[in-house]
Design a protein around this motif. Structure first.
Motif, PDB file in Angstrom:
ATOM      1  N   TRP A 118    -100.700  58.449 -57.012  1.00  0.00           N
ATOM      2  CA  TRP A 118    -101.217  59.591 -58.526  1.00  0.00           C
ATOM      3  C   TRP A 118    -100.120  60.717 -57.424  1.00  0.00           C
ATOM      4  CZ3 TRP A 118    -107.188  59.617 -57.759  1.00  0.00           C
ATOM      5  CH2 TRP A 118    -106.994  57.747 -59.308  1.00  0.00           C
ATOM      6  N   MET A 122     -96.316  62.794 -59.285  1.00  0.00           N
ATOM      7  CA  MET A 122     -95.984  63.768 -59.746  1.00  0.00           C
ATOM      8  C   MET A 122     -95.113  64.778 -59.012  1.00  0.00           C
ATOM      9  SD  MET A 122    -100.000  64.819 -60.886  1.00  0.00           S
ATOM     10  CE  MET A 122    -100.707  64.556 -59.248  1.00  0.00           C
ATOM     11  N   GLU A 127     -93.189  59.237 -61.118  1.00  0.00           N
ATOM     12  CA  GLU A 127     -93.179  58.453 -62.522  1.00  0.00           C
ATOM     13  C   GLU A 127     -92.889  58.423 -63.380  1.00  0.00           C
ATOM     14  OE1 GLU A 127     -95.453  58.255 -65.337  1.00  0.00           O
ATOM     15  OE2 GLU A 127     -96.511  58.727 -63.300  1.00  0.00           O
ATOM     16  N   GLN A 150    -103.831  69.058 -60.385  1.00  0.00           N
ATOM     17  CA  GLN A 150    -102.897  67.860 -61.265  1.00  0.00           C
ATOM     18  C   GLN A 150    -103.600  66.395 -60.945  1.00  0.00           C
ATOM     19  OE1 GLN A 150     -99.495  69.976 -60.420  1.00  0.00           O
ATOM     20  NE2 GLN A 150     -99.430  68.726 -60.764  1.00  0.00           N
ATOM     21  N   TYR A 154    -105.006  63.250 -62.901  1.00  0.00           N
ATOM     22  CA  TYR A 154    -103.747  61.893 -62.916  1.00  0.00           C
ATOM     23  C   TYR A 154    -104.934  61.377 -62.664  1.00  0.00           C
ATOM     24  CZ  TYR A 154     -99.557  58.862 -62.513  1.00  0.00           C
ATOM     25  OH  TYR A 154     -98.673  58.356 -63.266  1.00  0.00           O
ATOM     26  N   TYR A 157    -105.951  60.474 -66.690  1.00  0.00           N
ATOM     27  CA  TYR A 157    -104.875  59.688 -66.966  1.00  0.00           C
ATOM     28  C   TYR A 157    -104.745  58.155 -66.672  1.00  0.00           C
ATOM     29  CZ  TYR A 157     -99.394  58.302 -67.666  1.00  0.00           C
ATOM     30  OH  TYR A 157     -98.915  58.172 -68.296  1.00  0.00           O
ATOM     31  N   SER A 164    -101.813  60.333 -72.970  1.00  0.00           N
ATOM     32  CA  SER A 164    -100.094  60.589 -72.330  1.00  0.00           C
ATOM     33  C   SER A 164     -99.947  61.757 -73.418  1.00  0.00           C
ATOM     34  CB  SER A 164     -98.912  59.264 -72.450  1.00  0.00           C
ATOM     35  OG  SER A 164     -98.180  60.000 -72.013  1.00  0.00           O
TER      36      SER A 164
END
Length: 403
Positions: A118, A122, A127, A150, A154, A157, A164
């Motif tokens: 992840w 980022m 990504e 973050q 993620y 996500y 998204s």
């Protein structure tokens, strides 16, 4: 070095030998700590399936970022920010604590590997979602302080809890929050606490709204600057010496473009030059010195060009009319300059006003009504819905200025 199983500690021997030779990275130390005392078959499996693919992400120029990643990972997991030279020790403490709670070595390596993937998405431009990738690049230029938060985003996500499009909206809000504060020269020593505690405000049933609501209800020194404050700072502050000026002008030039202009090829141009020669003194008028001092490094007087040496300290009309001058410039930032006859305080102020309006529309502060903000404020002060005990424990783990 031959060691006796169940008698010698290979990790201690490794650390002692390392102290006399080439200094290894925190990543080297962590890898050996995780894998060294495992049975050969298990060691090989974990290395081949998880550690080597993870290590490969941090090769070459990105090697130093593995230590950064582990630091953010530990911040999320322990609610404490380890010192850069104590990441290895902090990881050992974390691993020991997790083992006491039943986490196996396999589970530890898998957890670290997932989070590394992840982080690589980022921070290392891995990504695949182009919309998210662009926002990750912007955030990486702005600050690293938000990475612990973050990583939490993620994770949700990746697990399908955060769509998204919602992820992108939250990232836009974080970008606007960070950049507005930078332009307004608000001290950054509270940002670590802000992003360490922000996860506690997440309502998965109102993901975007809860994050935005929390950012809009933060106290003054952690505030999200309103449009008026941001706009005034843009027009009056010294943007030339802003650390993020490259990011600012690139974004201003390319916002809304499908085919982006590579602004790395251009330099910052002072339309009214830093050297106010006699020709410029005449153009600026009797109060030229005051005008020069006040507006030189401000938004209205700054632009991008590939012709900086040719422009030099020429009078405005020559900058406008020479080959490659403002009249011929294809850059959006230079629109309107080719139609002007003079460049003075009035022209600088008018251009600053126009560009500041554009910036307010790019780095958008969430537009919630006072009633909605009050509702979020009540929500975050309602102990039945917001875990302030968790927040206070996190705050205690982050002394002011520690980052």
């Amino acid at each position: 070095v031959k060691l006796t199983r169940n008698t010698d500690d290979p990790q201690l021997v490794f650390e002692s030998m390392n102290a006399t030779g080439k200094k290894l990275s925190e990543a080297d130390l962590i890898r050996n700590f995780v894998l060294m005392d495992l049975p050969p078959a298990q060691q090989e499996r974990l290395y081949e399936d998880y550690w080597f693919p993870m290590e490969r992400e941090f090769q070459g120029a990105n090697e130093h970022r593995f230590d950064e990643f582990v630091r953010h990972f530990l911040t999320v997991k322990t609610l404490s920010i380890p010192r850069l030279d104590e990441i290895y020790d902090a990881f050992k403490d974390y691993a020991a604590g997790q083992a006491e709670h039943g986490m196996t070595r396999d589970e530890l390596v898998v957890e670290l590997s997932r989070n590394a993937g992840w982080f690589a998405a980022m921070a290392l431009d891995n990504e695949s979602d182009r919309s998210l990738a662009k926002r990750f690049r912007d955030l990486d230029q702005l600050a690293t302080v938000a990475y612990p938060f973050q990583l939490r985003l993620y994770a949700d996500y990746a697990d399908g809890k955060l769509a998204s499009v919602d992820f992108a909206e939250i990232l836009d809000t974080i970008i606007a929050y960070l950049f507005r504060r930078a332009v307004c020269r608000i001290p950054t020593n509270s940002l670590n606490k802000t992003f360490a505690t922000l996860a506690a405000a997440i309502d998965t049933q109102d993901y975007v709204g809860s994050v935005r609501g929390r950012l809009l209800t933060l106290p003054d020194y952690r505030r999200f600057p309103v449009d008026e404050e941001f706009k005034e700072a843009l027009k009056s502050t010294d943007l030339y010496h802003l650390k993020r000026r490259g990011y600012f002008f690139r974004t201003m030039e390319n916002h809304g473009r499908k085919e982006e202009v590579s602004t790395a090829e251009y330099t910052i141009e002072h339309i009214m030059p830093q050297n106010a020669n006699p020709a410029w003194q005449d153009a600026l008028g009797a109060d030229w010195e005051s005008v020069h001092d006040r507006y030189l490094h401000t938004l209205g007087n700054l632009t991008l060009t590939g012709y900086n040496p040719e422009y030099s300290d020429r009078p405005f009309r020559e900058k406008r009319d020479i080959e490659g001058g403002f009249r011929d410039s294809p850059l959006r930032l230079n629109q309107g300059l080719g139609q002007l006859e003079n460049w003075d305080a009035t022209g600088i102020e008018q251009r600053a006003e126009r560009l500041a309006d554009q910036a307010v529309g790019i780095w958008v502060r969430p537009n919630l009504s006072e009633a909605e903000i009050d509702e979020y404020r009540r929500k975050f002060n309602d102990s039945r819905r917001f875990d302030w005990s968790l927040t206070h424990s996190i705050l205690a783990a982050f002394p002011e200025g520690q980052w």
